[in-house]
Design an enzyme around this catalytic site. Structure first.
Site, PDB file in Angstrom:
ATOM      1  N   LEU A 273       0.834  -1.207   0.000  1.00 31.71           N
ATOM      2  CA  LEU A 273       0.000   0.000   0.000  1.00 31.71           C
ATOM      3  C   LEU A 273       0.864   1.251   0.000  1.00 31.71           C
ATOM      4  CD1 LEU A 273      -2.603  -1.087   2.685  1.00 31.71           C
ATOM      5  CD2 LEU A 273      -2.992  -0.871   0.235  1.00 31.71           C
ATOM      6  N   GLY A 274       2.024   1.143   0.583  1.00 29.14           N
ATOM      7  CA  GLY A 274       2.890   2.317   0.643  1.00 29.14           C
ATOM      8  C   GLY A 274       4.130   1.971   1.429  1.00 29.14           C
TER       9      GLY A 274
ATOM     10  N   GLY B  97       9.381   5.734   6.060  1.00 31.81           N
ATOM     11  CA  GLY B  97      10.684   5.574   6.671  1.00 31.81           C
ATOM     12  C   GLY B  97      10.723   4.411   7.646  1.00 31.81           C
ATOM     13  N   PHE B  98       9.609   4.130   8.281  1.00 24.49           N
ATOM     14  CA  PHE B  98       9.616   3.093   9.299  1.00 24.49           C
ATOM     15  C   PHE B  98       9.433   1.704   8.707  1.00 24.49           C
ATOM     16  CE2 PHE B  98       7.913   6.854  11.558  1.00 24.49           C
ATOM     17  CZ  PHE B  98       8.985   7.056  12.395  1.00 24.49           C
ATOM     18  N   GLY B  99       8.954   1.643   7.478  1.00 26.34           N
ATOM     19  CA  GLY B  99       8.749   0.335   6.884  1.00 26.34           C
ATOM     20  C   GLY B  99       7.611   0.369   5.889  1.00 26.34           C
ATOM     21  N   SER B 100       7.422  -0.748   5.179  1.00 29.13           N
ATOM     22  CA  SER B 100       6.399  -0.810   4.147  1.00 29.13           C
ATOM     23  C   SER B 100       5.082  -1.311   4.725  1.00 29.13           C
ATOM     24  CB  SER B 100       6.835  -1.742   3.037  1.00 29.13           C
ATOM     25  OG  SER B 100       8.067  -1.312   2.531  1.00 29.13           O
ATOM     26  N   VAL B 101       3.983  -0.879   4.080  1.00 33.61           N
ATOM     27  CA  VAL B 101       2.660  -1.279   4.535  1.00 33.61           C
ATOM     28  C   VAL B 101       2.015  -2.163   3.472  1.00 33.61           C
ATOM     29  CG1 VAL B 101       0.422  -0.469   5.312  1.00 33.61           C
ATOM     30  CG2 VAL B 101       2.442   0.915   5.706  1.00 33.61           C
TER      31      VAL B 101
ATOM     32  N   LYS C 176       1.955  -3.176   8.770  1.00 37.38           N
ATOM     33  CA  LYS C 176       3.189  -2.404   8.580  1.00 37.38           C
ATOM     34  C   LYS C 176       4.358  -3.224   9.079  1.00 37.38           C
ATOM     35  CE  LYS C 176       4.969   2.180   9.107  1.00 37.38           C
ATOM     36  NZ  LYS C 176       4.305   3.131   8.299  1.00 37.38           N
TER      37      LYS C 176
ATOM     38  N   ASP D  53       6.368  13.630  12.145  1.00 35.26           N
ATOM     39  CA  ASP D  53       6.421  13.403  10.701  1.00 35.26           C
ATOM     40  C   ASP D  53       5.073  13.690  10.047  1.00 35.26           C
ATOM     41  OD1 ASP D  53       7.652  12.821   8.350  1.00 35.26           O
ATOM     42  OD2 ASP D  53       7.485  10.651   8.548  1.00 35.26           O
TER      43      ASP D  53
END
Ligand SMILES: *[C@@H]1O[C@H](CO)[C@@H](O)[C@H](O)[C@H]1NC(C)=O
Ligand SMILES: *[C@@H]1O[C@H](CO)[C@@H](O)[C@H](O)[C@H]1NC(C)=O
Ligand SMILES: *[C@@H]1O[C@H](CO)[C@@H](O)[C@H](O)[C@H]1NC(C)=O
Ligand SMILES: *[C@@H]1O[C@H](CO)[C@@H](O)[C@H](O)[C@H]1NC(C)=O
Ligand SMILES: *[C@@H]1O[C@H](CO)[C@@H](O)[C@H](O)[C@H]1NC(C)=O
Ligand SMILES: *[C@@H]1O[C@H](CO)[C@@H](O)[C@H](O)[C@H]1NC(C)=O
Ligand SMILES: *[C@@H]1O[C@H](CO)[C@@H](O)[C@H](O)[C@H]1NC(C)=O
Ligand SMILES: *[C@@H]1O[C@H](CO)[C@@H](O)[C@H](O)[C@H]1NC(C)=O
Ligand SMILES: *[C@@H]1O[C@H](CO)[C@@H](O)[C@H](O)[C@H]1NC(C)=O
Length: 825
Positions: free
Chosen positions: A499-500, A503-507, A521, A619
């Site tokens: 989905l996106g 910076g913290f990781g992919s969803v 996530k 953020d």
């Protein structure tokens, strides 16, 4: 006696004295530097002495930051000739007036300043406050005879020069270290292009892989680095000097308390790193080239660079790293080597090809014009034992007779298929699935009885899994569910629908067995951040935060090094897609935009003021505002800063903030308060009004900044609807638009005390609070100038910008690796 102890008494500048101090011929301990002795600059920031990188037994004369943890090295004298014993090595001034490094092993110096002059005056060596080591005549301190700033290693310090002198033909080049533990001359360097007014990066002094673009005098930037204009307002002044004597770039920081350095990194990227005292970390401020895989042959031979996976370098199938140790030190230049020799080397036929899809083809192909089919192309390659690969497409047949170099997988590459020649044994292993083979082998070997047992086992596992799954899903109604990694893997179809990425990781999108749609996530870089217990504690804190304008956390997974968060799924995606993407998205009406602004403010006010501990989001940007089925906004990613560690989040925020959501205090290193979110929120308000990114790079490589332009229009008394998103065709409440613009201006004041609280923002939006037009912040005014004829709505530029932002994000990922490693040295 120790040099360190007596010298501050003897000299007002900290220096170590040369024969002249005590008489030309005296040979006493205080005339040289040896062993653990060091000299320190007057302010105590820099130190010079013997330096030993990490896990080696090599010593180098180096300058490093004395006061800063990690003692990052900024200069090295003998980078390619280390000494093995610092107690028998001496840094001294020779009788001819040169600074030399000598040992008792060799008669000639290991390293020397190599000046050819007749010394008439006594000389001294001083480490200045800016980190420059100078050799100068003692009596006249005018121009140094020699200075380390003219002989940089891999670092350009503020006030240092990079370029060349037309008078002496001397050049200043930054060359990367070989690897994290070897400061020897590496493969990557940046230098002034001798033929044009630009800077270029070269691999092994031959292949150019980056250029700054030509200098644009009337804008004072290099044409391919338009963001320089932004950096200049935020961090430093930057100048390019080109006259009859010399040609160079130099920079200096506005605020002398900012500690910053520009480094040609072992990754082949040029990086501006800034020290943040509050978080005790070097932060990547800017880097070029943006994508790691744009660095020429970063992964060496027979390896491919995959921009969307960490680590970036992977050996091709059938190959292994030449030196695992070097790979572990981030030195991939050795590349990969075959597991098994080609059969044709033994004079036989029988090599095969492995298919390697979607690659940027390697360097130095040979064109075989005669082949018209894939088969012919393949046999053209098979015929010659030195052929390593072939590729066949509409353009014809290409073969390679060399080691495959510079194979890349960039985010935006279109697919190319490369066929790589391998020994037949290597091809078999990787084309058929090892697991299936194994299962067949076992069952045939042990007979049917086992098959039954296996089936039984599978059934039990399946049943248990399903039960656990249902239980987890049920628990979700009340509190946080704990998921097994396998379950999330199957719910998300092995993390296939992204989905996106942030910076913290992919969803990833997923569907639970009870048909609930979720967004999972996958957190990156949690491995070093914290243990399981702490993670669970933080997660349950986040889970308790519930508000209609905050995305709800449903559950989590913590297994081994895997950390995942499971959220409710938001069918309308994130705000940025509706604001900035032109295709396939519904235009948000003014009423909806106003609702989104208000809802987001409420969510943030809740985080700042209503929770037990104030949570600073850190953020805020359209990517983190999600929209549910009714376009009700929900703030995402809150609380994660704590989860991944404050330092890392600061790094991310600082980089991403380059796009224009970043409050000045992030850069100054001052404490971050909730007002940093207010600033980012204000920046986002402009984007909600205009439907475009605030920072925009035009076709002429000019950087436009929407808030400056908009606020200028408003103060000039122009119709406020002229700054509205043109897709709305003026359909908006004039007063509301004006109010939101004024509010945005209030939120982005330079001084945090001048900004409203999020609670006040909500009151303004609800019409309960009125205020006068605030002054336009100084940092915004600095963007003035070229913004008279904005080309705000060019599609080309917005896509160009989009690539730029992804590259900031990816640059971050790999700096963190490097930064950790550097600080270990
Ligand atoms: C350190 O060096 C020793 C030998 O020089 C080597 O065995 C060891 O693996 C090295 N450790 C690391 C972390 O590189
Ligand atoms: C250098 O000095 C060390 C320590 O004094 C000594 O052990 C070594 O033998 C010397 N080497 C030579 C070549 O003189
Ligand atoms: C230094 O002096 C000597 C003798 O006076 C002379 O031969 C030499 O050329 C001089 N070198 C330089 C670099 O001026
Ligand atoms: C510098 O290089 C140019 C061209 O290569 C040459 O003409 C000139 O003599 C050199 N100058 C010095 C001081 O070496
Ligand atoms: C400069 O131009 C000359 C001739 O055009 C070329 O041979 C040389 O490689 C160029 N040098 C660089 C550094 O590009
Ligand atoms: C770099 O170039 C030199 C020759 O200029 C060559 O010997 C060396 O192998 C090259 N290095 C790599 C890693 O290819
Ligand atoms: C270049 O060097 C000469 C001699 O040192 C000096 O007179 C002149 O001013 C210099 N030019 C510039 C632009 O600095
Ligand atoms: C690159 O990495 C991504 C993410 O791990 C993966 O999905 C993709 O298949 C990789 N591409 C290649 C060609 O290996
Ligand atoms: C294989 O190709 C190389 C490079 O083109 C060539 O030098 C060599 O002669 C070829 N060998 C055979 C057996 O054709």
């Amino acid at each position: 006696m120790n040099v360190k102890n007596i010298l501050p008494v003897l000299c007002s500048v900290l220096c170590f004295q040369i024969p002249s101090c005590f008489g030309a011929d005296s040979v006493a301990a205080n005339e040289y530097l040896t062993g653990d002795q060091t000299i320190v600059s007057a302010t105590g920031l820099f130190e010079l002495g013997f330096y030993k990188p990490g896990n080696t037994s090599n010593y180098y004369i180096a300058i490093w930051y004395k006061k800063i943890p990690g003692n990052a090295v900024i200069w090295i004298a003998n980078r390619d000739k280390p000494v093995s014993d610092k107690y028998v090595s001496k840094l001294r001034i020779s009788s001819d007036g040169n600074l030399v490094l000598v040992t008792n092993v060799s008669k000639t110096p290991i390293w020397s300043t190599n000046l050819n002059y007749n010394r008439s005056e006594p000389v001294e060596v001083v480490l200045l406050n800016d980190g420059n080591l100078v050799l100068r005549e003692k009596s006249s301190s005018s121009s140094p005879l020699w200075q380390s700033f003219e002989h940089p290693t891999d670092t350009l310090m503020p006030d240092g020069k990079l370029g060349f002198s037309k008078v002496t033909n001397s050049t200043q080049i930054l060359t990367s270290w070989k690897n994290l533990q070897d400061p020897g001359t590496g493969l990557f360097n940046i230098e002034r292009d001798l033929n044009a007014s630009q800077f270029i990066m070269l691999w092994n002094k031959t292949e150019q892989y980056w250029s700054s673009g030509l200098w644009v005098p009337d804008q004072q930037i290099f044409s391919l680095i338009p963001e320089l204009r932004f950096l200049k307002t935020q961090l430093y002044s930057f100048s390019y000097v080109d006259n009859e004597n010399e040609s160079y770039i130099t920079y200096s920081v506005h605020n002398p308390s900012i500690v910053t350095r520009l480094v040609m990194d072992v990754s082949g990227q040029l990086k501006q790193l800034t020290w943040l005292e509050s978080s005790k970390q070097w932060v990547l401020f800017w880097s070029q080239p943006g994508q790691q895989c744009e660095v020429y042959s970063y992964c060496g031979t027979f390896a491919t660079c995959n921009q969307s996976s960490l680590p970036y370098c992977h050996c091709l199938q059938g190959f292994v790293p030449n030196s695992v140790m070097e790979w572990n030190l981030n030195d991939y230049s050795g590349g990969c080597t075959r597991k098994n020799k080609l059969i044709c080397e033994g004079g036989k036929n029988g090599d095969k090809f492995s298919v390697s899809p979607s690659k940027v083809l390697p360097e130095h192909p040979h064109f075989v014009s005669t082949s018209t089919t894939v088969g012919e192309c393949e046999s053209a390659c098979l015929r010659n034992c030195s052929c390593t690969a072939y590729a066949f497409d509409d353009n014809g047949c290409f073969v390679w007779f060399v080691d495959l170099l510079n194979m890349r997988q960039l985010a935006d590459d279109s697919g190319k298929t490369l066929h790589i020649r391998l020994a037949a044994s290597d091809v078999d292993v990787q084309t058929s699935s090892g697991n299936v083979k194994l299962v067949i082998g076992v069952t045939v070997g042990l007979g049917m009885g086992l098959v039954v047992a296996v089936f039984g086992l599978v059934f039990v596992i399946y049943y248990r899994q399903k039960r656990r799954f249902l239980k987890a899903a049920k628990n979700m109604q009340h509190s946080l569910a704990r998921f097994a990694y396998r379950d999330l893997q199957s719910a998300t179809k092995n993390f296939s629908q992204k989905l996106g990425g942030g910076g913290f990781g992919s969803v990833f999108k997923g569907i639970l067995p009870d048909s609930t749609v979720i967004a999972a996530k996958k957190l990156e870089r949690m491995k070093h951040a914290q243990g399981e217990k702490q993670f669970r504690a933080e997660v349950s804190t986040i889970g308790m935060i519930q508000h209609v304008n905050l995305v709800r956390l449903r559950g989590f997974c913590s297994e081994g090094s895997e950390r995942l968060l499971v959220y409710e799924y938001m069918p309308n995606g994130s705000l940025n897609t509706h604001l900035f993407k032109r295709e396939n998205t519904q235009i948000l009406s003014w009423i909806v935009r106003h609702q989104i602004a208000t809802g987001t403010a409420r969510g943030l006010a809740y985080l700042h003021e209503k929770c037990r501990d104030c949570i600073i989001h850190c953020d805020i940007k359209p990517e983190n505002i999600l929209l549910d089925a009714e376009f009700c906004p929900k703030v995402a990613d809150f609380g994660l800063a704590k989860l991944v560690g404050r330092e890392f989040s600061r790094v991310l925020t600082t980089i991403r903030g380059t796009r224009g959501y970043l409050a000045p205090e992030w850069i100054s290193g001052d404490a971050i308060t909730a007002k940093a979110d207010v600033y980012s929120y204000g920046m986002m308000l402009f984007e909600i009004v205009s439907g475009r990114r605030n920072i925009h790079i035009t076709n002429e490589a000019r950087l436009d900044f929407f808030p400056t332009w908009a606020l200028t229009k408003i103060t000039e008394g122009e119709d406020v609807l002229s700054i509205l998103d043109p897709r709305l065709e003026g359909e908006a409440e004039k007063e509301e638009v004006m109010r939101i613009c004024k509010l945005a201006c209030w939120c982005i004041q330079d001084e945090e005390s001048q900004r409203p609280s999020m609670g006040q923002v909500v009151q303004v939006l609800e019409g309960l609070l009125d205020f006068d037009m605030p002054t336009i912040p100084r940092s915004i005014q600095m963007f003035g100038g070229n913004t008279d004829s904005p080309m705000f709505f060019s599609e080309f530029s917005s896509t160009q910008y989009a690539t730029q932002t992804t590259s900031y994000a990816s640059a971050t990922q790999n700096t963190t690796t490097n930064m950790n490693a550097i600080s270990q040295l």
